[in-house]
Design an enzyme around this catalytic site. Structure first.
Site, PDB file in Angstrom:
ATOM      1  N   LYS A  80       0.871  -1.174   0.000  1.00 50.72           N
ATOM      2  CA  LYS A  80       0.000   0.000   0.000  1.00 50.72           C
ATOM      3  C   LYS A  80       0.908   1.224   0.000  1.00 50.72           C
ATOM      4  O   LYS A  80       0.828   2.106   0.868  1.00 50.72           O
ATOM      5  CB  LYS A  80      -0.926  -0.064   1.241  1.00 50.72           C
ATOM      6  CG  LYS A  80      -2.021   0.986   1.287  1.00 50.72           C
ATOM      7  CD  LYS A  80      -3.163   0.760   0.337  1.00 50.72           C
ATOM      8  CE  LYS A  80      -4.106   1.954   0.367  1.00 50.72           C
ATOM      9  NZ  LYS A  80      -5.171   1.865  -0.645  1.00 50.72           N
TER      10      LYS A  80
ATOM     11  N   ASP B  45      -6.894 -15.142   3.860  1.00 49.44           N
ATOM     12  CA  ASP B  45      -8.240 -15.617   4.193  1.00 49.44           C
ATOM     13  C   ASP B  45      -9.122 -15.571   2.941  1.00 49.44           C
ATOM     14  O   ASP B  45      -9.924 -16.476   2.686  1.00 49.44           O
ATOM     15  CB  ASP B  45      -8.884 -14.777   5.308  1.00 49.44           C
ATOM     16  CG  ASP B  45      -8.615 -15.362   6.702  1.00 49.44           C
ATOM     17  OD1 ASP B  45      -7.622 -16.089   6.857  1.00 49.44           O
ATOM     18  OD2 ASP B  45      -9.412 -15.091   7.627  1.00 49.44           O
TER      19      ASP B  45
HETATM   20 MG    MG Z   1      -5.141 -14.873   9.524  1.00 57.41          MG
END
Ligand code: MG
Ligand code: IPM
Length: 372
Positions: free
Chosen positions: A207, A268
């Protein structure tokens, strides 16, 4: 003969580690090696009984092993953060496991929520930096007119912070992210090496458009390191954009390297596109020291002892462990056996099957033993 440490931990951790050991032992039978397991009692129960998280003695003992097979930690009796920081992150930091390797691969026969995408489209790896960034644990919180004079030192390439803060705000909190040139270089180099063995493309996720100091240094190191790998195609992507592309064009990725916190978040998402948390393994690697292999999911305390947990992520992490100790063929055989169990429908409820944790594990172990 390999000496390997195991930590079942909390919740479903012990059950899934049992299945993982079963499969790795079967791989040993087939490929002629033995694993001598040493189980460590580390987790919520011991903490509640003794107050110990990861102790100096644990570290000294675990240091003797090249690999640790880790289930999960997390328990509703203990406030969030205590076990995570005191055990899981403590292991990653104590053994300087600077690479968190997380394959994002849709296995044959597994359903992805991405419409129109198949196993041919989803096959990349995330190399998550694992010892720096916003995970270094430097931060504080203080109330109005409370003057803080903080001398914070963390043994991190001898970086020492001294902060002196005064404020009129009602309450102030801050947390500092740290990246060192050495810390970035070693993990980015590892990622280039992986890319060179694969489809020769490396994406750096950061970022740098907002957090320009910390990720400016990261980019600088990435660019310098890239010069040594002319055969690897490179690109930069901002973390917000990459979440979009993981969904839209997962086939565009081969190896992705990223600082610690973004790596946590995007893996995730990666786990979901590869079929769910029950199918996502990870390795915390120190190429010259003690590494640790674990499913990336947590301890799912409400399913503890019910025999419903999907053991695949843990078994797959076991395959990564075998690969790490040099048992390449055995490692591949374990993944092949996982795929066979999926084809045969001997899977747990989360994948639409009816098998218990133990039944799914036993079936995979049998497939490994028979070479299926
Ligand atoms: Mg994690
Ligand atoms: C992970 C987990 C951990 C992390 C937590 C439990 C400390 O989310 O392994 O991704 O943030 O690294």
């Amino acid at each position: 003969m390999y000496k390997i440490a195991s930590i079942g931990g909390d919740g479903i951790g012990p059950e899934i580690i049992d299945e993982g050991k079963k499969v790795l032992d079967a791989a040993g039978e087939r490929f002629s090696f033995d694993i001598d397991w040493t189980a460590f009692d580390i987790g919520a129960d011991r903490y509640l009984a003794t107050g110990d998280l990861l102790t100096e003695e644990d570290i000294a003992e675990l240091k003797k092993f090249k690999a640790i097979y880790f289930g999960a930690i997390g328990d509703p009796r203990i406030p969030p953060g205590v076990l995570e920081k005191g055990i899981l992150l403590a292991i990653r930091f104590s053994f300087d496991q600077y690479v968190n390797l997380r394959p994002i691969k849709l296995l044959e026969g597994v359903e992805t929520p991405l419409a129109g995408k198949t196993a041919a489209d989803i096959d990349f790896v995330v190399v998550r930096e694992n010892t720096e960034d916003f995970y270094v644990g430097i931060g504080s919180r203080f109330k109005k007119h409370q003057k803080t004079d903080l001398s914070i030192a963390r043994e991190l390439y001898n970086v020492k912070f001294g902060l002196d803060i005064e404020s009129d705000a009602e309450e102030v909190a801050y947390q500092i992210g740290v990246i060192t040139r050495e810390g970035a270089r070693r993990v980015i180099t590892y990622a280039f090496d992986r890319a060179q063995e694969r489809r020769k493309k490396l994406t750096s996720v950061d970022k740098a458009n907002v957090l320009s100091d910390i990720y400016g240094l990261w980019r600088d190191v990435f660019t310098k390191t890239a010069a040594g790998y002319p055969g690897v195609a490179t690109e930069f992507a901002f973390v917000d954009a990459v979440t979009m592309w993981f969904v839209k064009n997962p086939e565009a990725f081969d190896v992705v390297v990223t600082p610690n916190m973004f790596g946590d978040i995007i893996t995730d998402l990666g786990a979901m596109i590869q079929g769910g948390m029950g199918l996502a393994p990870g390795g915390n690697i120190n190429p010259k020291g003690t590494s640790m292999f674990e499913p990336i999911h947590g301890s799912a305390p409400k399913y503890k002892g019910m025999g419903v947990a999907n053991p695949i992520a843990t078994i797959w992490a076991g395959s990564m462990l075998l690969d790490h100790i040099g048992e390449r063929k055995a490692a591949r055989a374990v993944v092949t056996a996982i795929e066979k169990s999926i084809r045969d429908g001997v899977v747990t409820k989360d994948m639409g099957g009816a098998a218990s944790t133990a039944k799914a594990g036993t079936y995979i172990a049998e497939c490994v033993r028979k070479g299926k």
